[in-house]
Write a protein that holds these residues in place. Sequence first.
Motif, short mmCIF file in Angstrom:
data_model
loop_
_atom_site.label_atom_id
_atom_site.label_comp_id
_atom_site.label_asym_id
_atom_site.label_seq_id
_atom_site.Cartn_x
_atom_site.Cartn_y
_atom_site.Cartn_z
N ALA A 161 0.70 -1.27 -0.13
CA ALA A 161 0.04 -0.03 -0.05
C ALA A 161 0.80 1.24 0.00
O ALA A 161 1.86 1.24 0.66
CB ALA A 161 -0.96 0.03 1.24
N ARG A 162 0.60 2.32 -0.89
CA ARG A 162 1.21 3.40 -0.92
C ARG A 162 0.90 4.39 0.13
O ARG A 162 -0.23 4.08 0.71
CB ARG A 162 0.96 4.30 -2.25
N ALA A 173 -5.54 0.03 -2.24
CA ALA A 173 -4.17 -0.84 -2.50
C ALA A 173 -4.63 -2.41 -3.00
O ALA A 173 -4.05 -2.62 -4.13
CB ALA A 173 -3.29 -0.94 -1.49
N ALA A 174 -5.66 -2.72 -2.34
CA ALA A 174 -6.28 -4.12 -2.70
C ALA A 174 -6.79 -4.15 -4.19
O ALA A 174 -6.39 -5.01 -4.97
CB ALA A 174 -7.14 -4.57 -1.78
N ARG A 175 -7.65 -3.07 -4.47
CA ARG A 175 -7.88 -2.86 -5.57
C ARG A 175 -7.15 -2.77 -6.78
O ARG A 175 -7.12 -3.42 -7.70
CB ARG A 175 -9.22 -1.84 -5.67
N ARG A 176 -6.16 -1.89 -6.51
CA ARG A 176 -5.18 -1.55 -7.48
C ARG A 176 -4.23 -2.95 -7.95
O ARG A 176 -4.10 -3.17 -9.05
CB ARG A 176 -4.30 -0.32 -6.96
N GLU A 202 9.59 3.45 -9.41
CA GLU A 202 8.80 4.42 -8.87
C GLU A 202 8.93 5.44 -9.79
O GLU A 202 9.98 5.92 -10.25
CB GLU A 202 9.35 5.02 -7.53
N LYS A 203 7.60 6.14 -10.20
CA LYS A 203 7.66 7.25 -11.28
C LYS A 203 7.81 8.65 -10.17
O LYS A 203 7.58 8.80 -9.04
CB LYS A 203 6.14 7.47 -11.75
N GLU A 204 8.32 9.44 -10.97
CA GLU A 204 8.55 10.99 -10.59
C GLU A 204 7.05 11.56 -10.22
O GLU A 204 6.25 11.40 -10.85
CB GLU A 204 9.23 11.69 -11.64
#
Length: 444
Positions: free
Chosen positions: A91-92, A100-103, A436-438
């Motif tokens: 989870a973020r 988070a579970a859905r993602r 990880e994206k900026e």
Amino acid sequence: MNRELLAFVRANGLIAPGDRVTCAVSGGPDSMCMLWALFRSRDELGITLACAHYDHGLRESSAADAAFVRDFCEKHGIPFLCGHGDVAAEARPDESIELAARRLRYAFLHTAAPEGLIATAHTADDNLETVLLRLTRGASLRGLGGIPVRRGRIIRPILFADRAQVLEYLAREGVPFRTDETNDTDFCPRNRIRRHVIPLLRRENPNVAAQVLSLSRTLRAEDAYLSARALDALDGARTPDGWSCSAVNALDPVLRRRALFAILQAVGVAEPAERHMELLDSLVSSPDPSARASFPGGAVLTRCYDLLTPADAPAALPPTPLPIPGTSRLPGFTITCSEPGAAQTVWNQPDRFSLRFDLIRSGLCVRSRRTGDRMQLPGGSRSLKRLMIDRKIPASLRGALPVLAAADGIAAVAGVGADQRFLAQPGELAVEIKIEKEDETYDE
């Protein structure tokens, strides 16, 4: 239920003869109802059926849930796919366990079923919960439109049914199901609405779920109409290089907001959030004649006096060796490789995966995609070009997506996941890789 499902599927054009339909099945009553109804109707629909289960690792009984679904599918000859994750660990910081579970679940489903349709067991009750939840948090007309019957490859073939219909069907057909004990707790807002708010509404109107589902359909239709009007209006603001800020600002407020949403989608922001809308609104309305804003996925918009224009596409990535272990910073991305170790949890998400160390021991480099690049997925070999099109990655951004290449082929791709040949199994010596994206920024 079987007749109702067939009528609903045909009325909404959800399935065509010859389609492959992968059912997302948790083992609970709704998903078992959907799986069984589609299984019973498979010949009449002319479909090939499969089942996918994702173990979120959130409950002690999750392994038993996976075994239950696997055993049911084996008994009835339904192809079965299973994924595993640690949602609590993944989870973020800015998202709940539920989000988070859905993602992670949807990321697994798209990887497990790279072709065909993905059926999820959302019901009229789920739609009611979603509308009420969004209403309490604040929502646009689009948000109050609830759960769509179709979104891309994802279909909801039992959206018409409520919980009473589901349970009655399962009892009549003798179909077993699992019970999630967390549903009887108030651990998340959705549960609290389900347990305390909806029973009060049902006292006033036992058919409240059906009534709200009908309202949702109306709102979605009206939202689609207004969005089409906004696109027409946005065409009047278009220039050869972008859009006129003054023309966008002159639009009716209802259409203007939708025009901003459309601009963000046009530059590659698939699902613009409220903060992205506010960021673009500040850019378009800024008195500063020169400004720029960055958005997820590397999308950049610049303002020069009255002209709003997309920035040049991100530069291609030159081949760069990845240290194992170590962290590499690239334009728009940070890639972290762990120490090789026995895989306890195997990751295969668009931005996190576990790769077999024996296959990348000789070296792993990150680069842009090349003509002819292919990946092996559960449904077979696919070209990177086709995979990026299917995942709606804008063409302007595809050349800057990190491709992790080993001596024997493509090991993984950011935004897609790992090649099946390189994906580690539990207990194997593996390297966990995170991309990880900026973050987006606003520069005056």
